[in-house]
Scaffold this motif. Structure first.
Motif, PDB file in Angstrom:
ATOM      1  N   ALA A  51     -62.972  -1.362  -5.812  1.00 15.34           N
ATOM      2  CA  ALA A  51     -62.363  -2.643  -5.892  1.00 15.34           C
ATOM      3  C   ALA A  51     -60.992  -2.553  -5.384  1.00 15.34           C
ATOM      4  CB  ALA A  51     -62.119  -3.201  -7.227  1.00 15.34           C
ATOM      5  N   LEU A  52     -60.461  -3.716  -4.954  1.00 11.45           N
ATOM      6  CA  LEU A  52     -59.136  -3.929  -4.368  1.00 11.45           C
ATOM      7  C   LEU A  52     -58.095  -3.218  -5.158  1.00 11.45           C
ATOM      8  CD1 LEU A  52     -57.484  -6.540  -5.603  1.00 11.45           C
ATOM      9  CD2 LEU A  52     -59.004  -7.657  -4.121  1.00 11.45           C
ATOM     10  N   THR A  53     -58.207  -3.113  -6.478  1.00 11.59           N
ATOM     11  CA  THR A  53     -57.227  -2.239  -7.347  1.00 11.59           C
ATOM     12  C   THR A  53     -57.268  -0.936  -7.195  1.00 11.59           C
ATOM     13  OG1 THR A  53     -58.874  -2.481  -9.218  1.00 11.59           O
ATOM     14  CG2 THR A  53     -57.212  -4.326  -8.956  1.00 11.59           C
ATOM     15  N   PHE A  74     -65.602  -3.688  -2.850  1.00 13.44           N
ATOM     16  CA  PHE A  74     -65.862  -5.078  -3.403  1.00 13.44           C
ATOM     17  C   PHE A  74     -64.943  -6.124  -3.217  1.00 13.44           C
ATOM     18  CE2 PHE A  74     -65.735  -7.033  -8.184  1.00 13.44           C
ATOM     19  CZ  PHE A  74     -66.670  -8.058  -7.784  1.00 13.44           C
ATOM     20  N   ALA A  75     -64.978  -6.467  -1.809  1.00 15.47           N
ATOM     21  CA  ALA A  75     -63.750  -7.346  -1.356  1.00 15.47           C
ATOM     22  C   ALA A  75     -63.950  -7.496  -0.030  1.00 15.47           C
ATOM     23  CB  ALA A  75     -62.240  -6.867  -1.666  1.00 15.47           C
ATOM     24  N   VAL A  76     -63.437  -8.639   0.773  1.00 17.21           N
ATOM     25  CA  VAL A  76     -63.647  -8.598   2.320  1.00 17.21           C
ATOM     26  C   VAL A  76     -62.345  -7.876   2.730  1.00 17.21           C
ATOM     27  CG1 VAL A  76     -62.178 -11.020   2.283  1.00 17.21           C
ATOM     28  CG2 VAL A  76     -64.063 -10.238   4.160  1.00 17.21           C
ATOM     29  N   GLY A  77     -61.345  -7.853   2.165  1.00 17.40           N
ATOM     30  CA  GLY A  77     -60.034  -7.161   2.330  1.00 17.40           C
ATOM     31  C   GLY A  77     -60.413  -5.454   2.122  1.00 17.40           C
ATOM     32  N   PHE A  78     -59.676  -4.637   3.092  1.00 17.39           N
ATOM     33  CA  PHE A  78     -59.843  -3.292   2.762  1.00 17.39           C
ATOM     34  C   PHE A  78     -58.630  -2.630   3.055  1.00 17.39           C
ATOM     35  CE2 PHE A  78     -62.083  -4.906   6.715  1.00 17.39           C
ATOM     36  CZ  PHE A  78     -61.268  -4.550   7.543  1.00 17.39           C
ATOM     37  N   VAL A  99     -69.596 -14.031   1.947  1.00 18.54           N
ATOM     38  CA  VAL A  99     -69.968 -14.578   0.760  1.00 18.54           C
ATOM     39  C   VAL A  99     -68.772 -15.094   0.006  1.00 18.54           C
ATOM     40  CG1 VAL A  99     -71.924 -13.053   0.227  1.00 18.54           C
ATOM     41  CG2 VAL A  99     -69.632 -12.458  -0.393  1.00 18.54           C
ATOM     42  N   LEU A 100     -67.476 -14.811   0.298  1.00 16.92           N
ATOM     43  CA  LEU A 100     -66.366 -15.461  -0.435  1.00 16.92           C
ATOM     44  C   LEU A 100     -65.302 -16.403   0.364  1.00 16.92           C
ATOM     45  CD1 LEU A 100     -64.320 -13.604   0.927  1.00 16.92           C
ATOM     46  CD2 LEU A 100     -64.314 -12.052  -0.769  1.00 16.92           C
ATOM     47  N   THR A 101     -65.909 -16.802   1.566  1.00 12.13           N
ATOM     48  CA  THR A 101     -65.299 -17.659   2.206  1.00 12.13           C
ATOM     49  C   THR A 101     -65.109 -18.846   1.609  1.00 12.13           C
ATOM     50  OG1 THR A 101     -66.270 -16.715   4.320  1.00 12.13           O
ATOM     51  CG2 THR A 101     -65.315 -18.812   4.661  1.00 12.13           C
ATOM     52  N   ALA A 235     -54.093 -14.263   1.654  1.00 11.51           N
ATOM     53  CA  ALA A 235     -54.802 -13.243   2.192  1.00 11.51           C
ATOM     54  C   ALA A 235     -54.511 -11.925   1.537  1.00 11.51           C
ATOM     55  CB  ALA A 235     -54.357 -13.126   3.934  1.00 11.51           C
ATOM     56  N   ARG A 236     -53.203 -11.489   2.050  1.00 12.18           N
ATOM     57  CA  ARG A 236     -52.607 -10.356   1.255  1.00 12.18           C
ATOM     58  C   ARG A 236     -51.158 -10.351   1.270  1.00 12.18           C
ATOM     59  NH1 ARG A 236     -56.851  -9.723  -0.521  1.00 12.18           N
ATOM     60  NH2 ARG A 236     -58.332  -7.861  -0.530  1.00 12.18           N
ATOM     61  N   GLY A 237     -50.496  -9.674   0.171  1.00 15.00           N
ATOM     62  CA  GLY A 237     -49.069  -9.874  -0.321  1.00 15.00           C
ATOM     63  C   GLY A 237     -48.402  -8.898   1.129  1.00 15.00           C
ATOM     64  N   PRO A 282     -52.796 -16.003  -9.956  1.00 15.36           N
ATOM     65  CA  PRO A 282     -52.998 -14.377  -9.908  1.00 15.36           C
ATOM     66  C   PRO A 282     -54.366 -13.991  -9.056  1.00 15.36           C
ATOM     67  CG  PRO A 282     -53.484 -15.420 -11.920  1.00 15.36           C
ATOM     68  CD  PRO A 282     -53.153 -16.628 -10.939  1.00 15.36           C
ATOM     69  N   HIS A 283     -54.195 -13.929  -7.859  1.00 16.92           N
ATOM     70  CA  HIS A 283     -55.144 -13.430  -6.981  1.00 16.92           C
ATOM     71  C   HIS A 283     -56.439 -14.404  -7.553  1.00 16.92           C
ATOM     72  CE1 HIS A 283     -56.073 -10.008  -4.085  1.00 16.92           C
ATOM     73  NE2 HIS A 283     -57.164 -11.004  -4.050  1.00 16.92           N
ATOM     74  N   LEU A 284     -56.831 -15.425  -7.403  1.00 19.85           N
ATOM     75  CA  LEU A 284     -57.988 -16.094  -7.629  1.00 19.85           C
ATOM     76  C   LEU A 284     -59.020 -16.446  -6.557  1.00 19.85           C
ATOM     77  CD1 LEU A 284     -56.485 -18.789 -10.243  1.00 19.85           C
ATOM     78  CD2 LEU A 284     -57.358 -16.328 -10.782  1.00 19.85           C
ATOM     79  N   GLY A 285     -58.567 -16.005  -5.439  1.00 15.12           N
ATOM     80  CA  GLY A 285     -59.267 -16.402  -4.279  1.00 15.12           C
ATOM     81  C   GLY A 285     -60.684 -16.280  -4.224  1.00 15.12           C
ATOM     82  N   SER A 286     -61.373 -15.319  -4.729  1.00 10.00           N
ATOM     83  CA  SER A 286     -63.014 -15.281  -4.787  1.00 10.00           C
ATOM     84  C   SER A 286     -63.395 -15.468  -6.482  1.00 10.00           C
ATOM     85  CB  SER A 286     -63.195 -13.850  -4.249  1.00 10.00           C
ATOM     86  OG  SER A 286     -62.807 -12.890  -5.139  1.00 10.00           O
ATOM     87  N   ALA A 287     -62.484 -15.905  -7.113  1.00 13.20           N
ATOM     88  CA  ALA A 287     -62.732 -16.014  -8.800  1.00 13.20           C
ATOM     89  C   ALA A 287     -63.698 -17.198  -9.009  1.00 13.20           C
ATOM     90  CB  ALA A 287     -61.637 -15.873  -9.499  1.00 13.20           C
ATOM     91  N   THR A 291     -69.435 -16.570  -6.500  1.00 18.57           N
ATOM     92  CA  THR A 291     -68.958 -15.840  -5.460  1.00 18.57           C
ATOM     93  C   THR A 291     -68.765 -14.334  -5.945  1.00 18.57           C
ATOM     94  OG1 THR A 291     -67.977 -17.421  -4.324  1.00 18.57           O
ATOM     95  CG2 THR A 291     -66.864 -15.391  -3.977  1.00 18.57           C
ATOM     96  N   ARG A 292     -68.335 -14.155  -7.133  1.00 19.01           N
ATOM     97  CA  ARG A 292     -68.182 -12.531  -7.644  1.00 19.01           C
ATOM     98  C   ARG A 292     -69.522 -12.134  -7.678  1.00 19.01           C
ATOM     99  NH1 ARG A 292     -62.986 -12.227  -9.827  1.00 19.01           N
ATOM    100  NH2 ARG A 292     -61.511 -12.847  -7.827  1.00 19.01           N
ATOM    101  N   THR A 293     -70.516 -12.685  -8.293  1.00 18.49           N
ATOM    102  CA  THR A 293     -71.777 -12.218  -8.126  1.00 18.49           C
ATOM    103  C   THR A 293     -72.474 -11.960  -6.777  1.00 18.49           C
ATOM    104  OG1 THR A 293     -72.231 -13.673 -10.166  1.00 18.49           O
ATOM    105  CG2 THR A 293     -74.111 -12.613  -8.922  1.00 18.49           C
ATOM    106  N   ALA A 294     -72.142 -12.833  -5.749  1.00 18.94           N
ATOM    107  CA  ALA A 294     -72.612 -12.569  -4.531  1.00 18.94           C
ATOM    108  C   ALA A 294     -71.779 -11.426  -3.966  1.00 18.94           C
ATOM    109  CB  ALA A 294     -72.456 -13.790  -3.646  1.00 18.94           C
ATOM    110  N   MET A 295     -70.430 -11.153  -4.019  1.00 11.18           N
ATOM    111  CA  MET A 295     -69.729 -10.113  -3.559  1.00 11.18           C
ATOM    112  C   MET A 295     -70.227  -8.739  -4.380  1.00 11.18           C
ATOM    113  SD  MET A 295     -65.934 -11.481  -3.965  1.00 11.18           S
ATOM    114  CE  MET A 295     -65.011  -9.894  -3.780  1.00 11.18           C
ATOM    115  N   ALA A 296     -70.376  -8.616  -5.319  1.00 13.73           N
ATOM    116  CA  ALA A 296     -70.828  -7.438  -5.767  1.00 13.73           C
ATOM    117  C   ALA A 296     -72.251  -7.140  -5.701  1.00 13.73           C
ATOM    118  CB  ALA A 296     -71.085  -7.608  -7.392  1.00 13.73           C
TER     119      ALA A 296
HETATM  120  C1  DGY Z   1     -61.015 -10.178  -1.180  1.00 14.27           C
HETATM  121  O1  DGY Z   1     -62.206  -9.996  -1.179  1.00 14.27           O
HETATM  122  O2  DGY Z   1     -60.301  -9.513  -0.160  1.00 14.27           O
HETATM  123  C2  DGY Z   1     -60.340 -11.023  -2.143  1.00 14.27           C
HETATM  124  O3  DGY Z   1     -59.082 -11.135  -2.116  1.00 14.27           O
HETATM  125  C3  DGY Z   1     -60.843 -10.794  -3.467  1.00 14.27           C
HETATM  126  O4  DGY Z   1     -60.535 -11.640  -4.373  1.00 14.27           O
END
Ligand code: DGY
Length: 317
Positions: A51-53, A74-78, A99-101, A235-237, A282-287, A291-296
């Motif tokens: 995950a992104l964490t 489990f994110a679009v960002g890497f 899936v999280l667009t 996007a990203r901090g 607090p980083h809710l973009g895909s929440a 979407t979280r189901t589709a991402m996982a």
């Molecule tokens: C991502 O998938 O990169 C999003 O920031 C997650 O919420």
């Protein structure tokens, strides 16, 4: 069955799916694994669903067992994974695009609206019942006719552009290359960052964090914005230099900010907290559940595809 480590808890249906396909080790308490713990738990595994964490820097990647062949993020960002280090060890890295667009674009729009229309001040006043309607009370910036600059016109940027257009905004964008006419959909391309920022009354940061984009919004580039611009980041901090942005808020060069992502999450620069005009989430973009189901599910499918075929269409390294 391939053995995998899943570093964070997923929604129940996705964990059920994973357990049907893999011999999966779950994180039942959803604790944040230290790098040492992640390395230890990955012993005997063929892949890790990250995950992104999870910070997978070169040092961590080099200590992973040689059985690990895939990091399915489990994110679009890497930006949390050192792609080169993974490549050197023949580990493929995958992400979860598309899936999280929609969900992320919704938050991108919320940031724009919240920052422009002074939502943080409004919420505080409404909760405290200490407000009185008047003709000039909490006057904000209306979006109609306002120029929106999209930094990074990928899927999320384009979705934000299309919603913003329906709100009457005029869309400009900066990208490595100009899009085809249909993808551009009337948006105005700027090859040059300075010319792009110069017309961004509202800036929406939508690009990935890469070596080229880290700190791209900094002391110098903030000065290119029109006086009183609004800066939003979905996007990203890492793309924004916080000290420079807070200084621009202090000087009123920047009117308001709308932020969903931060350097060093979950901490954020305390300078933002002093500003009533900082609309922060607090980083809710895909929440969303969908979407979280589709991402996982996609992260699981990416692993499955890789183990079956040796490659994966969502490979990023
Ligand atoms: C991502 O998938 O990169 C999003 O920031 C997650 O919420």
């Amino acid at each position: 069955m391939k053995k995998i480590l899943i570093t964070r808890r997923l929604l129940r249906s996705s964990e059920e799916k994973a357990s049907k396909i893999f011999d999966a080790k779950f994180n039942t308490n959803d604790e944040l694994y230290s790098q040492e713990k992640l390395i230890k738990l990955s012993a005997g595994c063929d892949g890790i669903l990250t995950a992104l964490t999870d910070k997978l820097d070169a040092e961590t990647i080099n200590k992973l067992p040689s059985s690990i062949k895939i990091l399915s993020n489990f994110a679009v960002g890497f930006g949390n994974i050192d792609l080169e280090a993974a490549k050197k060890r023949n580990i493929i890295v995958t992400n979860t695009p598309e899936v999280l667009t929609d969900a992320t674009a919704e938050i991108g729009i919320l940031l724009i609206l919240g920052a422009c229309r002074r939502a943080p001040e409004g919420i505080e006043a409404a909760k405290g019942s200490n407000w009185k309607w008047s003709a000039d009370y909490l006057i904000g910036k209306q979006l109609t006719g306002t120029r929106l600059g999209i930094l990074g016109m990928g899927r999320i940027g384009r979705k934000i552009a299309s919603i913003a257009k329906s709100l009457g905004m005029i869309i400009h964008y900066h990208n490595r290359s100009k899009l085809s006419d249909d993808k551009e959909d009337g948006a105005i391309y700027h090859k040059d960052l300075k010319s792009f920022l110069g017309v961004s009354d509202v800036l929406s940061v939508c690009c990935p964090a890469t070596k080229e984009t880290v700190d791209l919004i900094n002391k110098e580039t903030l000065e290119y914005l029109p006086q009183g611009a609004v800066v939003t980041n979905v996007a990203r901090g890492d793309i924004v230099n916080d000290d420079a942005l807070i200084d621009a808020l202090n000087r009123r060069k920047v009117y308001a900010v709308g932020l969903d992502v931060y350097k060093g999450e979950p901490n954020l620069n305390p300078g933002y907290l002093k500003h009533k005009s900082a609309f922060i989430l607090p980083h809710l973009g895909s929440a969303s559940k969908h979407t979280r189901t589709a991402m996982a599910d996609l992260a699981i499918d990416n692993m499955n595809e890789f183990f079956k075929s040796g490659s994966c269409k969502n490979k990023v390294n």
